[in-house]
Enzyme design. Structure first.
Site, PDB file in Angstrom:
ATOM      1  N   ASP A 193      -2.372 -10.599  -2.447  1.00 41.61           N
ATOM      2  CA  ASP A 193      -3.076  -9.981  -1.246  1.00 41.61           C
ATOM      3  C   ASP A 193      -4.493  -9.728  -1.316  1.00 41.61           C
ATOM      4  O   ASP A 193      -4.944  -9.303  -2.347  1.00 41.61           O
ATOM      5  CB  ASP A 193      -2.200  -8.596  -0.637  1.00 41.61           C
ATOM      6  N   HIS A 202      -6.089  -7.294  -0.420  1.00 38.44           N
ATOM      7  CA  HIS A 202      -6.556  -6.008  -0.785  1.00 38.44           C
ATOM      8  C   HIS A 202      -5.411  -5.510  -1.972  1.00 38.44           C
ATOM      9  O   HIS A 202      -4.550  -5.854  -2.179  1.00 38.44           O
ATOM     10  CB  HIS A 202      -6.026  -5.215   0.586  1.00 38.44           C
ATOM     11  N   HIS A 243       0.874  -1.207  -0.018  1.00 36.34           N
ATOM     12  CA  HIS A 243       0.120  -0.040   0.026  1.00 36.34           C
ATOM     13  C   HIS A 243       0.914   1.300  -0.064  1.00 36.34           C
ATOM     14  O   HIS A 243       0.113   2.350  -0.208  1.00 36.34           O
ATOM     15  CB  HIS A 243      -1.004   0.025   1.200  1.00 36.34           C
ATOM     16  N   ASP A 259      -4.414 -13.146   3.241  1.00 34.48           N
ATOM     17  CA  ASP A 259      -5.547 -12.757   3.900  1.00 34.48           C
ATOM     18  C   ASP A 259      -6.867 -12.820   2.871  1.00 34.48           C
ATOM     19  O   ASP A 259      -7.997 -12.512   3.050  1.00 34.48           O
ATOM     20  CB  ASP A 259      -5.724 -11.126   4.266  1.00 34.48           C
TER      21      ASP A 259
HETATM   22  N1  Q9C Z   1      -8.301   2.470   8.933  1.00 38.37           N
HETATM   23  C1  Q9C Z   1      -2.361  -5.306   4.192  1.00 38.37           C
HETATM   24  O1  Q9C Z   1      -3.193  -6.396   4.135  1.00 38.37           O
HETATM   25  N2  Q9C Z   1      -8.019  -1.431   7.029  1.00 38.37           N
HETATM   26  N3  Q9C Z   1      -3.078  -4.020   4.564  1.00 38.37           N
HETATM   27  C2  Q9C Z   1      -8.097  -0.033   7.407  1.00 38.37           C
HETATM   28  C3  Q9C Z   1      -9.461   1.935   8.290  1.00 38.37           C
HETATM   29  C4  Q9C Z   1      -6.786  -1.531   6.325  1.00 38.37           C
HETATM   30  C5  Q9C Z   1      -4.616  -4.103   5.185  1.00 38.37           C
HETATM   31  C6  Q9C Z   1      -9.690   0.322   8.200  1.00 38.37           C
HETATM   32  C7  Q9C Z   1      -6.300  -2.965   5.736  1.00 38.37           C
HETATM   33  C8  Q9C Z   1      -4.937  -2.795   5.194  1.00 38.37           C
HETATM   34  C9  Q9C Z   1      -0.930  -5.108   3.883  1.00 38.37           C
HETATM   35 ZN    ZN Z   2      -4.171  -7.107   2.716  1.00 35.20          ZN
END
Ligand code: Q9C
Ligand code: ZN
Length: 351
Positions: free
Chosen positions: A190, A192, A158, A280
């Protein structure tokens, strides 16, 4: 053939305690236990995995990938924060501001795109070692090894040129890609979308970025990851997003992987592969929306290995800590098998 695993114990000293997510204060999912679970699982197979510490600094690579302000900001965090203090950015200005100081950690929000990615005193050190793992795992392929694994944590996909977020500070997969000569494909599995990696290589035709992920209409990072994001300028056509709806199972996932992602990578004819390996997509993951089993993750690895490309596996997300070690090993076994175990063909023997 053994699989080199790169990991430095200093990566464990980054310990985000909580995050703000949609108004709720959550225990932070990106814990140091994640890396501990993976190391434990890997150490159970000393015949296959060989754990080593990275030793080189990734700073030169980071200078090429990121705006130097990111490093300055994390350095400010390392120098200015008390041992038990954590900076949670909560003001995110857009566009020019009348006063901006990248040497003041309180201005972190200017270089950050979400509220889940705090900075503490040890964040810089851990993120540097995490990037160093990716750098050395990629360099290891220069020895002719078929694969290597960077146990990168904190994760990276990210992290954009001038913005951290999504639990990521430096883009480890981009660091790996920069160490590899020729044409490089990055496959991001991943759950995301890897918005940071996409951003870094968006105008680049040397690096193909392919990502399979939860539809950003519903899932983080929301603003990126739609199918119509195809690249820009010379990079047009070298970015492929494959968003999928909630509930996708192993069979549907494997079909998209084979028929779309791997097909595009084969057509690109790369010299090497960087696998952004989030876990994930696993059924029990608290952050994900797919239902892959451990067997599915193994099958995903096998298909990817069958590309026959020198492959650096870079750890990204995966938050179901009880199964995380086993899932990582299942994926790595798969890649290894796909790469080095000859396929059995149905050969009809003569009369
Ligand atoms: N702050 C990876 O799997 N959720 N990142 C955020 C609001 C973020 C996941 C909720 C998920 C990020 C590397
Ligand atoms: Zn992720």
């Amino acid at each position: 053939m053994s699989i080199p695993v790169f990991f430095h114990p200093e990566q464990l000293t980054h310990r985000p305690l909580y995050e703000w997510a949609f108004g709720d204060k959550l225990n932070h999912p990106e814990t140091s236990v994640r890396a501990e679970k993976i190391i434990e699982a890997v150490l159970r197979e000393p015949g296959l995995f060989q754990v080593q510490r990275p030793s080189s600094s990734p700073r030169e690579a980071l200078d090429r990938i990121h705006d130097p302000v990111l490093l300055r900001l994390l350095t400010a965090g390392a120098n200015q924060l008390a041992e038990d203090a954590t900076m949670h950015p909560s003001v995110f200005p857009r566009g020019p501001v009348p006063h901006l100081d990248p040497d003041d950690v309180r201005h972190a929000g200017y270089y950050c795109f979400d509220s889940g990615t705090p900075i503490a005193r040890n964040t810089l050190t851990a993120a540097l070692w995490s990037a160093a793992c990716a750098q050395e795992a990629a360099r290891h392929l220069h020895t002719g090894a078929p694969m290597s694994y960077a146990l990168s944590r904190p994760p990276g996909h990210h992290a954009a040129p001038a913005a951290f977020g999504g639990y990521c500070y430096f883009n480890n997969a981009a660091v790996a890609a920069h160490q590899l000569p020729g044409r490089v494909a990055i496959l991001d599995i991943d759950f995301h979308h890897g918005n940071g990696t996409q951003d870094i290589f968006y105008a680049d035709d040397r690096v193909l970025f392919v990502s399979i992920h939860g539809d950003p209409k519903e899932f983080f990072p929301f603003y990126w990851g739609h199918a119509n994001e195809r690249g820009v300028g010379a990079g047009t056509g070298f970015n492929l997003n494959l968003p999928l709806p909630r509930g996708v199972d192993g069979q549907a996932y494997l079909e998209v992987l084979e028929e779309q992602a791997l097909r595009a990578i084969r057509a690109f004819q790369p010299d090497a592969l960087v696998l952004s390996a989030g876990l994930d997509t696993f059924a029990g993951d608290p952050m994900g929306g797919f239902t892959l089993t451990q067997l599915d993750l193994h099958a995903v690895g096998v298909r990817i290995g069958r590309l026959g490309l020198p492959t650096v596996v870079v750890q990204e997300g995966g938050y179901q800590v009880d199964e995380l070690g086993h899932n990582a090993v299942a994926l790595l076994h798969g890649v290894h098998e796909g790469l080095v175990v000859p396929r059995v063909h149905a050969v009809r023997s003569g009369p």
